[in-house]
Design an enzyme around this catalytic site. Sequence first.
Site, PDB file in Angstrom:
ATOM      1  N   ASP A  15       0.849  -1.190   0.000  1.00 45.67           N
ATOM      2  CA  ASP A  15       0.000   0.000   0.000  1.00 45.67           C
ATOM      3  C   ASP A  15       0.887   1.244   0.000  1.00 45.67           C
ATOM      4  OD1 ASP A  15      -2.454  -1.267   0.081  1.00 45.67           O
ATOM      5  OD2 ASP A  15      -2.708  -1.073   2.240  1.00 45.67           O
ATOM      6  N   MET A  16       0.338   2.380  -0.448  1.00 49.58           N
ATOM      7  CA  MET A  16       1.116   3.625  -0.386  1.00 49.58           C
ATOM      8  C   MET A  16       0.467   4.534   0.655  1.00 49.58           C
ATOM      9  SD  MET A  16       3.843   4.948  -1.464  1.00 49.58           S
ATOM     10  CE  MET A  16       4.397   4.399  -3.077  1.00 49.58           C
ATOM     11  N   GLN A  41      -0.283   7.080  -6.409  1.00 47.49           N
ATOM     12  CA  GLN A  41      -1.428   7.966  -6.115  1.00 47.49           C
ATOM     13  C   GLN A  41      -1.436   9.145  -7.091  1.00 47.49           C
ATOM     14  OE1 GLN A  41       0.645   8.357  -2.528  1.00 47.49           O
ATOM     15  NE2 GLN A  41      -0.958   7.497  -1.227  1.00 47.49           N
ATOM     16  N   ARG A  92      -0.965  -0.645  -8.829  1.00 48.49           N
ATOM     17  CA  ARG A  92      -2.334  -0.207  -8.497  1.00 48.49           C
ATOM     18  C   ARG A  92      -2.351   1.310  -8.531  1.00 48.49           C
ATOM     19  NH1 ARG A  92      -3.739  -1.331  -2.526  1.00 48.49           N
ATOM     20  NH2 ARG A  92      -3.965  -3.466  -3.245  1.00 48.49           N
ATOM     21  N   LYS A 152      -6.386   7.431  -6.527  1.00 42.97           N
ATOM     22  CA  LYS A 152      -6.279   8.898  -6.469  1.00 42.97           C
ATOM     23  C   LYS A 152      -5.405   9.332  -5.298  1.00 42.97           C
ATOM     24  CE  LYS A 152     -10.754   9.953  -8.589  1.00 42.97           C
ATOM     25  NZ  LYS A 152     -12.037  10.689  -8.462  1.00 42.97           N
ATOM     26  N   ALA A 175      -5.442   8.968  -0.646  1.00 48.55           N
ATOM     27  CA  ALA A 175      -6.421   9.134   0.427  1.00 48.55           C
ATOM     28  C   ALA A 175      -5.947  10.006   1.579  1.00 48.55           C
ATOM     29  CB  ALA A 175      -6.800   7.756   0.975  1.00 48.55           C
ATOM     30  N   THR A 202     -10.326   2.504  -8.544  1.00 52.55           N
ATOM     31  CA  THR A 202     -11.184   3.682  -8.412  1.00 52.55           C
ATOM     32  C   THR A 202     -12.639   3.232  -8.483  1.00 52.55           C
ATOM     33  OG1 THR A 202     -11.747   5.854  -9.328  1.00 52.55           O
ATOM     34  CG2 THR A 202     -11.141   4.174 -10.922  1.00 52.55           C
ATOM     35  N   HIS A 203     -13.505   4.047  -7.853  1.00 51.53           N
ATOM     36  CA  HIS A 203     -14.950   3.804  -7.971  1.00 51.53           C
ATOM     37  C   HIS A 203     -15.556   4.839  -8.896  1.00 51.53           C
ATOM     38  CE1 HIS A 203     -13.427   2.904  -3.911  1.00 51.53           C
ATOM     39  NE2 HIS A 203     -13.983   1.742  -4.165  1.00 51.53           N
ATOM     40  N   ARG A 253     -10.538   7.696   6.634  1.00 49.32           N
ATOM     41  CA  ARG A 253     -10.265   8.026   5.221  1.00 49.32           C
ATOM     42  C   ARG A 253     -11.504   7.754   4.365  1.00 49.32           C
ATOM     43  NH1 ARG A 253      -5.326   5.942   6.809  1.00 49.32           N
ATOM     44  NH2 ARG A 253      -5.643   3.901   5.880  1.00 49.32           N
TER      45      ARG A 253
HETATM   46  P1  FDA Z   1     -13.882   9.484  -5.700  1.00 50.37           P
HETATM   47  O1  FDA Z   1     -13.487   9.678  -4.296  1.00 50.37           O
HETATM   48  O2  FDA Z   1     -13.984  10.664  -6.588  1.00 50.37           O
HETATM   49  O3  FDA Z   1     -15.218   8.665  -5.716  1.00 50.37           O
HETATM   50  C1  FDA Z   1     -15.968   8.393  -6.892  1.00 50.37           C
HETATM   51  C2  FDA Z   1     -17.307   7.813  -6.481  1.00 50.37           C
HETATM   52  O4  FDA Z   1     -17.093   6.542  -5.848  1.00 50.37           O
HETATM   53  C3  FDA Z   1     -18.039   8.630  -5.430  1.00 50.37           C
HETATM   54  O5  FDA Z   1     -18.822   9.618  -6.016  1.00 50.37           O
HETATM   55  C4  FDA Z   1     -18.859   7.563  -4.734  1.00 50.37           C
HETATM   56  O6  FDA Z   1     -19.980   7.224  -5.502  1.00 50.37           O
HETATM   57  C5  FDA Z   1     -17.937   6.398  -4.727  1.00 50.37           C
HETATM   58  N1  FDA Z   1     -17.104   6.366  -3.512  1.00 50.37           N
HETATM   59  C6  FDA Z   1     -15.786   6.656  -3.425  1.00 50.37           C
HETATM   60  N2  FDA Z   1     -15.328   6.489  -2.157  1.00 50.37           N
HETATM   61  C7  FDA Z   1     -16.391   6.116  -1.447  1.00 50.37           C
HETATM   62  C8  FDA Z   1     -16.577   5.794  -0.078  1.00 50.37           C
HETATM   63  N3  FDA Z   1     -15.583   5.838   0.796  1.00 50.37           N
HETATM   64  N4  FDA Z   1     -17.822   5.439   0.328  1.00 50.37           N
HETATM   65  C9  FDA Z   1     -18.840   5.367  -0.552  1.00 50.37           C
HETATM   66  N5  FDA Z   1     -18.731   5.670  -1.848  1.00 50.37           N
HETATM   67  C10 FDA Z   1     -17.536   6.036  -2.294  1.00 50.37           C
HETATM   68  N6  FDA Z   1      -5.269   5.276  -1.224  1.00 50.37           N
HETATM   69  C11 FDA Z   1      -3.999   5.490  -0.819  1.00 50.37           C
HETATM   70  O7  FDA Z   1      -3.625   6.645  -0.558  1.00 50.37           O
HETATM   71  N7  FDA Z   1      -3.126   4.446  -0.709  1.00 50.37           N
HETATM   72  C12 FDA Z   1      -3.475   3.171  -1.016  1.00 50.37           C
HETATM   73  O8  FDA Z   1      -2.652   2.251  -0.900  1.00 50.37           O
HETATM   74  C13 FDA Z   1      -4.806   2.937  -1.456  1.00 50.37           C
HETATM   75  N8  FDA Z   1      -5.237   1.679  -1.798  1.00 50.37           N
HETATM   76  C14 FDA Z   1      -6.457   1.530  -2.386  1.00 50.37           C
HETATM   77  C15 FDA Z   1      -6.851   0.284  -2.878  1.00 50.37           C
HETATM   78  C16 FDA Z   1      -8.036   0.154  -3.573  1.00 50.37           C
HETATM   79  C17 FDA Z   1      -8.409  -1.175  -4.129  1.00 50.37           C
HETATM   80  C18 FDA Z   1      -8.883   1.289  -3.750  1.00 50.37           C
HETATM   81  C19 FDA Z   1     -10.166   1.184  -4.522  1.00 50.37           C
HETATM   82  C20 FDA Z   1      -8.542   2.484  -3.232  1.00 50.37           C
HETATM   83  C21 FDA Z   1      -7.351   2.631  -2.525  1.00 50.37           C
HETATM   84  N9  FDA Z   1      -6.989   3.860  -1.979  1.00 50.37           N
HETATM   85  C22 FDA Z   1      -5.690   4.032  -1.539  1.00 50.37           C
HETATM   86  C23 FDA Z   1      -7.996   4.932  -1.799  1.00 50.37           C
HETATM   87  C24 FDA Z   1      -8.009   5.897  -2.960  1.00 50.37           C
HETATM   88  O9  FDA Z   1      -6.836   6.650  -2.982  1.00 50.37           O
HETATM   89  C25 FDA Z   1      -9.217   6.845  -2.881  1.00 50.37           C
HETATM   90  O10 FDA Z   1      -9.139   7.600  -1.701  1.00 50.37           O
HETATM   91  C26 FDA Z   1     -10.565   6.163  -2.915  1.00 50.37           C
HETATM   92  O11 FDA Z   1     -10.567   5.066  -3.790  1.00 50.37           O
HETATM   93  C27 FDA Z   1     -11.644   7.132  -3.399  1.00 50.37           C
HETATM   94  O12 FDA Z   1     -11.335   7.607  -4.683  1.00 50.37           O
HETATM   95  P2  FDA Z   1     -12.122   7.206  -6.029  1.00 50.37           P
HETATM   96  O13 FDA Z   1     -11.092   6.983  -7.070  1.00 50.37           O
HETATM   97  O14 FDA Z   1     -13.012   6.059  -5.769  1.00 50.37           O
HETATM   98  O15 FDA Z   1     -12.879   8.511  -6.455  1.00 50.37           O
END
Ligand code: FDA
Length: 306
Positions: A134-135, A163, A184, A187, A189, A226-227, A286
């Site tokens: 993880d980062m 990230q 991976r 964005k 966190a 990403t979601h 987060r």
């Molecule tokens: P964004 O936050 O813009 O969300 C897009 C849409 O997704 C939202 O509008 C909502 O519908 C849905 N959504 C997103 N987050 C949600 C939540 N918490 N609850 C409900 N709905 C939500 N970060 C990091 O710094 N180091 C790491 O090692 C990792 N590892 C990691 C692994 C995996 C598998 C994932 C999916 C994510 C991470 N992250 C991470 C977290 C990442 O950096 C980021 O903070 C989150 O994925 C939210 O960003 P989105 O890309 O989903 O977009």
Amino acid sequence: MLRSAILAASRNPRVKALVAGAPLSGAVVRRFVSGEAVEDAVRTTRALQQTGLRVSLDHLGEDTRDAGQAESTVKAYLLLLDRLAGAGLTGGGRSEVSVKLTAVGQSLDAGLALDNARTICEAARAADSTVTLDMEDHTTTDATLSALTALRRDFPDTGAVLQSYLHRTEADCRDLVGAGSRVRLCKGAYREPAPVAYQSAADVDRSYVRCLRVLMAGEGYPMVATHDPRLVAIAGALARHRPQGSYEYQMLFGVRTREQQRLAEAGETVRVYVPYGDEWYGYLMRRLAERPANLVFFLRALASRS
Ligand code: FDA
């Protein structure tokens, strides 16, 4: 703005005492965390695999300042990998583990963290599984990427996380596009300052697309974490020249579960990041910071208990 405020408040010990005092059975925690025990992690892995999803398991905990605690984290991963293999849930890339280097001693001693990560990589190999590092916040990026380079000499399938909110990440993507390189892309966190990170959502998204282009054009194995529906669609378009299975989508446990299923049913490889354990505070904060609606839900759950 709200995201930064939540991440800043989460460092306040009084906020931590209030939130961490809520039992794990609280609905919000349960939504994002599979449970406290290794059995919960194994049960969740089995259930997700039965629906065609892959899994990356995270034993919760971070920023360990004590070598004993780092050692217990290593033991927890060894137990997990043993249980997963014993239950027939490893092999063919179906499950892997995600490891935070600060949970295995990075803030104490980088050499200790590397040795601990190596021990987990050895156990993962024995269990027919893999490790992704993880980062964490930007002060750890260089140390984590150096550990990655060292681990890849013996365990070339060790995955990295980059990230897109960091200015440096497009260049890091270029460094990690070689054959077999598992990256991976997320964005990011954490709360990061302007000199190192993009501050607006639009800039972070644009950087994500630039990084995706680099990774999808490379020879490695991109993991699109990403979601965000727009970024999922863009990743699909950029992957058009690649065979399915030469990249994957990743989403968090409890977030956009229907979308996870939709992608898997369309033949895509989809992995769910599943945290378990009792050190859920930092992870939960987060997740709350990412989506104000989660915070409202959480505050309501807290209020209804009092
Ligand atoms: P964004 O936050 O813009 O969300 C897009 C849409 O997704 C939202 O509008 C909502 O519908 C849905 N959504 C997103 N987050 C949600 C939540 N918490 N609850 C409900 N709905 C939500 N970060 C990091 O710094 N180091 C790491 O090692 C990792 N590892 C990691 C692994 C995996 C598998 C994932 C999916 C994510 C991470 N992250 C991470 C977290 C990442 O950096 C980021 O903070 C989150 O994925 C939210 O960003 P989105 O890309 O989903 O977009």
